[in-house]
Design an enzyme around this catalytic site. Structure first.
Site, PDB file in Angstrom:
ATOM      1  N   SER A  95      38.963  20.493 -15.765  1.00 42.14           N
ATOM      2  CA  SER A  95      39.040  19.362 -14.854  1.00 42.14           C
ATOM      3  C   SER A  95      38.974  19.828 -13.393  1.00 42.14           C
ATOM      4  CB  SER A  95      40.312  18.560 -15.126  1.00 42.14           C
ATOM      5  OG  SER A  95      40.356  17.378 -14.369  1.00 42.14           O
ATOM      6  N   ASP A 234      34.938  17.442 -14.448  1.00 44.63           N
ATOM      7  CA  ASP A 234      34.407  16.897 -15.699  1.00 44.63           C
ATOM      8  C   ASP A 234      34.164  15.402 -15.643  1.00 44.63           C
ATOM      9  OD1 ASP A 234      37.234  16.432 -15.704  1.00 44.63           O
ATOM     10  OD2 ASP A 234      37.160  16.063 -17.852  1.00 44.63           O
TER      11      ASP A 234
END
Length: 468
Positions: A95, A234
């Site tokens: 992330s 992401d």
């Protein structure tokens, strides 16, 4: 420190995410959870992700499972493709955290894993066996997954939803950068590409760095933009600014998106702006712990009570979850019960344009309540836990800590310490669930007051942690 589950799946240092570690967690997932028609695998653009994705694929195929390699694509696009095929999924991503870390996000054929599923995976991990199936499972590709994700929004919003808007796309190393450019153009916008990077940049949309904020404002002025948009690594967390380059907080994007979709039931963590309870159209607001699994659990509970509930969820980081079929300007928008960054970018921009106003005007029309958040990085977990325990359990220590900020009027222990002060402001302290970070959230009546309170609270936390 060994990889562990946090608020967004398994996370750890790349050096610790060895083939053996990855393989063990994949096997535990396959034993503990249903996989449906097979396993879809995706990844972000950080350097370690291709290797880790290969480890995931190898481990699953060794168990005889059919695997579909979707390559590099946004997490919500992977989830959409897998759920459409009735398959489980694993997304390789860290992330927004630095490139020396990475992780795995696990999906059932019905969507993200729950905390109960996570516990089952950990239990299966303790009984790990690397025995292989007699034959390796087949391997397929899915080049259409990204296009299907784009088509979802084009069908719902239509080719003129963003017509006339000049939008800056802060590309950096977001795995969604090319799909976003395609989508925005398909919705009628003019797109200006900005700051594409060949190396991974950890963009945290919930705690945007001062240098990044300065660049956003400069880009808006230089290129005469109506907004700048981006995502985290992401693409399950959005970043969106107004025409002046001012970042619109994620929980505000959530409110605007929920309004645009006609949502009536809202599920959102305690860290989100309390203004959400002051929107008349929202007939119910359910506050949760921080993390999409908790938001999803609240959404599922709402749908169990009323299957026709127009329920959505969102977090302070902007990730948006849709639990009902909404009516878009051009067609229906089916539910997607996973954190998504595209909807809370497109919906507020399209709604503002349709209403004949700017994004800043749409934000200004909401009840005046402002949040700010940031984090201290590289904080040992033990130090964070010790400080939080002291402030939670010792009212005298908590009062002394808060003295420079104000006096406590109320305490919420839903997730960390959320402290209401007598002047109406809020300070929320919480160690990160998936990184060595300590997060601070604040809320005040004006944006300037919120930023000032955040700066002071961060300084107090930093000094207190130094003493532990």
């Amino acid at each position: 420190m060994s990889p562990k589950f946090g608020t967004s799946g398994l996370r750890g240092l790349v050096v610790d995410l060895t083939p053996a570690c990855v393989g063990a967690h994949v096997r535990a997932f396959l034993r503990a959870c249903p996989t449906g028609t097979g396993l879809f695998v995706g990844r972000d653009l950080r350097p370690s992700s291709p290797r880790i994705a290969s480890d995931v694929i190898a481990a699953a195929r060794a168990q005889g499972l059919a695997v579909t390699d979707c390559g590099a694509l946004p997490t919500p696009a992977l989830a959409l493709a897998a759920m459409s095929a009735g398959a489980a999924a694993v997304m390789v991503t860290g992330s927004h955290i630095p490139a020396d870390r990475n992780g795995l996000k696990f999906y059932l054929p019905t969507g993200e894993i729950s905390k109960a599923d996570e516990a089952a995976i950990l239990a299966a991990l303790a009984q790990d066996s690397a025995d292989s199936a007699p034959a390796a499972g087949p391997l397929h590709g899915c080049p259409e997954a990204g296009a299907a994700y784009v088509a979802r929004y084009v069908a719902a919003f239509g080719p003129t939803a963003l017509a006339g808007l000049r939008l800056g796309l802060y590309a950096h190393s977001s795995v969604a950068r090319d799909l976003l450019a395609t989508l925005l153009k398909a919705l009628g916008a003019e797109v200006v590409a900005l700051a594409r990077s060949d190396s991974f940049i950890p963009v945290d949309t919930e705690a945007v760095a001062p240098d990044t904020r300065r660049h956003l404002a400069e880009w808006c002025a230089e290129h005469r933009l109506d907004a700048v948009l981006s995502t985290d690594g992401d693409a399950d967390r959005p970043l969106l600014t107004d025409a002046a380059g001012k970042v619109v907080p994620g929980d505000i994007l959530g409110v605007l998106s929920a309004q645009a979709l006609g949502a009536e039931v809202i599920c959102t963590p305690v860290s989100s702006n309390s203004m959400v309870a002051r929107i008349p159209a929202f007939r119910a607001v359910h506050r949760t712990k921080i993390g999409s699994p908790f938001v999803i659990a609240a959404m599922e509970a709402a749908l169990a009570r009323d299957p026709n509930a127009k329920v959505v969820g969102f977090e302070a980081n902007g990730g948006f979850l849709q639990g009902f079929t909404a009516a878009g300007p051009a067609g229906p928008l089916p539910p997607l019960m996973t954190r998504d960054a595209v909807l809370p970018i497109v919906a507020p921009l399209a709604a503002a344009r349709a209403a004949g106003r700017t994004l800043a005007e749409a934000v200004a029309a909401l009840p005046p309540r402002h949040t700010a958040a940031d984090r201290l990085t590289e904080i040992p977990t033990a130090a964070s836990a010790a400080l939080l325990a002291q402030l939670r359990d010792d009212a005298t220590a908590r009062a002394a800590f808060l003295a420079p900020l104000g006096r406590e009027a109320g305490l919420d222990l839903t997730d960390g310490l959320r402290i209401n002060l007598e002047d109406g402001t809020i300070v929320h302290l919480r160690p990160s669930g998936n990184a060595p970070e300590f997060r601070v959230y604040v809320e005040a009546q004006t944006a300037a007051d919120a930023q000032n309170l955040l700066d002071r609270a961060l300084d107090l936390v930093n000094r207190a942690l130094s003493a532990h």
